[in-house]
Write an enzyme that holds these catalytic residues in place. Sequence first.
Site, PDB file in Angstrom:
ATOM      1  N   HIS A 179       2.741  28.224  -5.552  1.00 31.17           N
ATOM      2  CA  HIS A 179       3.361  29.507  -5.242  1.00 31.17           C
ATOM      3  C   HIS A 179       4.688  29.282  -4.541  1.00 31.17           C
ATOM      4  O   HIS A 179       4.928  28.240  -3.910  1.00 31.17           O
ATOM      5  CB  HIS A 179       2.440  30.376  -4.364  1.00 31.17           C
ATOM      6  CG  HIS A 179       2.351  29.943  -2.932  1.00 31.17           C
ATOM      7  ND1 HIS A 179       3.256  30.355  -1.967  1.00 31.17           N
ATOM      8  CD2 HIS A 179       1.472  29.133  -2.285  1.00 31.17           C
ATOM      9  CE1 HIS A 179       2.928  29.825  -0.804  1.00 31.17           C
ATOM     10  NE2 HIS A 179       1.860  29.078  -0.961  1.00 31.17           N
ATOM     11  N   CYS A 180       5.598  30.254  -4.705  1.00 31.47           N
ATOM     12  CA  CYS A 180       6.858  30.242  -3.975  1.00 31.47           C
ATOM     13  C   CYS A 180       6.818  31.382  -2.973  1.00 31.47           C
ATOM     14  O   CYS A 180       5.744  31.795  -2.542  1.00 31.47           O
ATOM     15  CB  CYS A 180       8.043  30.349  -4.925  1.00 31.47           C
ATOM     16  SG  CYS A 180       8.020  31.838  -5.959  1.00 31.47           S
ATOM     17  N   MET A 181       7.946  31.963  -2.628  1.00 28.22           N
ATOM     18  CA  MET A 181       7.968  33.003  -1.604  1.00 28.22           C
ATOM     19  C   MET A 181       7.290  34.288  -2.067  1.00 28.22           C
ATOM     20  O   MET A 181       6.724  35.023  -1.272  1.00 28.22           O
ATOM     21  CB  MET A 181       9.410  33.309  -1.196  1.00 28.22           C
ATOM     22  CG  MET A 181      10.075  32.200  -0.417  1.00 28.22           C
ATOM     23  SD  MET A 181      11.753  32.620   0.090  1.00 28.22           S
ATOM     24  CE  MET A 181      11.425  33.905   1.298  1.00 28.22           C
TER      25      MET A 181
ATOM     26  N   ARG B 175       5.805  34.555  -5.713  1.00 25.49           N
ATOM     27  CA  ARG B 175       5.099  34.459  -6.980  1.00 25.49           C
ATOM     28  C   ARG B 175       3.975  33.423  -6.969  1.00 25.49           C
ATOM     29  O   ARG B 175       4.136  32.334  -6.420  1.00 25.49           O
ATOM     30  CB  ARG B 175       6.074  34.096  -8.119  1.00 25.49           C
ATOM     31  CG  ARG B 175       7.273  35.011  -8.219  1.00 25.49           C
ATOM     32  CD  ARG B 175       8.170  34.575  -9.359  1.00 25.49           C
ATOM     33  NE  ARG B 175       9.427  35.320  -9.367  1.00 25.49           N
ATOM     34  CZ  ARG B 175      10.339  35.215 -10.311  1.00 25.49           C
ATOM     35  NH1 ARG B 175      10.157  34.389 -11.330  1.00 25.49           N
ATOM     36  NH2 ARG B 175      11.457  35.917 -10.252  1.00 25.49           N
TER      37      ARG B 175
END
Length: 506
Positions: free
Chosen positions: A29-31, A33
């Site tokens: 995961h990113c910030m 998504r």
Amino acid sequence: MATEDKNRATAAAILPLVGGAANVSSIAHCMTRLRLGLHDRSLVDDEALKAVPAVMGVVEDDTYQIVLGPGTVARVTPEFEQLVEEGRAAVPDPGEAAPSVSAEELAAQGAAMKAARKAKNATPFKLFLRRIANIFVPLIPALIGCGIIAGLNGLLVNLGWLTSVTPALAAMASGFMALIAVFVGYNTAKEFGGTPILGGAVAAIIVFPGVANIEAFGQKLSPGQGGVLGALGAAVLAVYVEKWCRRWVPEALDVLVTPTLTVLVSGLVTIFGLMYVAGEISTAIGTFADWLLSNGGAGAGFVLGGLFLPLVMLGLHQALIPIHTTLIEQQGYTVLLPILAMAGAGQVGAAAAVYFRLPRNESIRRTIKSALPAGLLGVGEPLIYGVSLPLGRPFITACVGGAFGGGFIGLFNQLGDKVGSTAIGPSGWALFPLLDGNHGLGTTAAIYAGGLLVGYFAGFLATYFFGFSKDLLTEFNVSQEPAESTVAATGGPTTPDTPTKEPAGV
């Protein structure tokens, strides 16, 4: 406990809609998504996923990306990982079960799917940008942390407070930046298929103080010359040298010869070539950025602020990270980030206008209220995929707001008041602790705040007056329950006569 149950329920709702645990090959995961690697893309139910209350949209790239928003994604991902592990333990891998078709047929099906995805997403340009992002994105947390400490230290020094502590803060803030080339080299070698530690070893030559005793191209080298660009080039070269050695060096000698030749050959080329060339390129980037904003600041800011939101939508904004990092290395801050951050201000203004223009659509208004705090802090994806992009025109008017905000800050740069950021990552109101400039923190913060306000108002006015056609206003300005949400949690209109719009080219 209720929050944990909610996050687990969200993960449990998503898992069967992406084909179950056996269909998930990777999770990250990113910030904002949840990024999934999938074995079989055809098993995903896109429309049902968009109907999950916590899901703000989906994006298909090299991974399948489910937009959940900041905070939420960090809490849902561990629950999702646990469910996947439990599912794999309970259900045999489909590859190990007795197949209903032959292995050749399955291989052919997989090859066809892979080819289709490559044709859509794996253009050389996008692959290059993706690799650049993979190298620099892992560095962002350290850049943010050290940047905020640097800003705090600068404030204390200017005020004359805690003079016994400020040297320690300076060391904390500067240590990472002094060695950032090593981390770039490590990540570059890892991304290009080499041994990461060898990439870091070669890149470390660039920041070694002893290079000051070496002369190349008729001049003495300086530690750090070439910066992150030199480190990137050195590590890529090291990967190719290492791969050549793996092919030709006998296995019995590989452990001794390959690393030695890799560091020796790529190190010599770095010292007597790459450091000088990369240093010239880095200097040119800084000179061009200064010239651009000094001579065409308002116009340049208008264009940059207006175009940045589409880059975020396409995921191409991460390709700018090396430029930001180079400017921070050279000048102590990047003058481009505050201008680009105005795109988020335009998005916030546009969302507020949508809220007032659709007073009877509780679904959209609920989405805006939940996503607006993140937008104010510079995380615009929930508003992009949940509100403006599916509606169409509001996305364009949001870009207009960003353009005016960028033009405002660009104008002050042109007048001699530089506004920069000591690190990359945050924007919106979260960027204030990272601001720096040439005329003091108060002036810098005031100009940046003015840009945000201009972006908010321009995005609001453009959207309020030009963001809706009569037909669109009539269609969406109706009372809707969550189950019939047009945008809300679905990330796109889902009324029977209005198919969900997906962002083109994502």
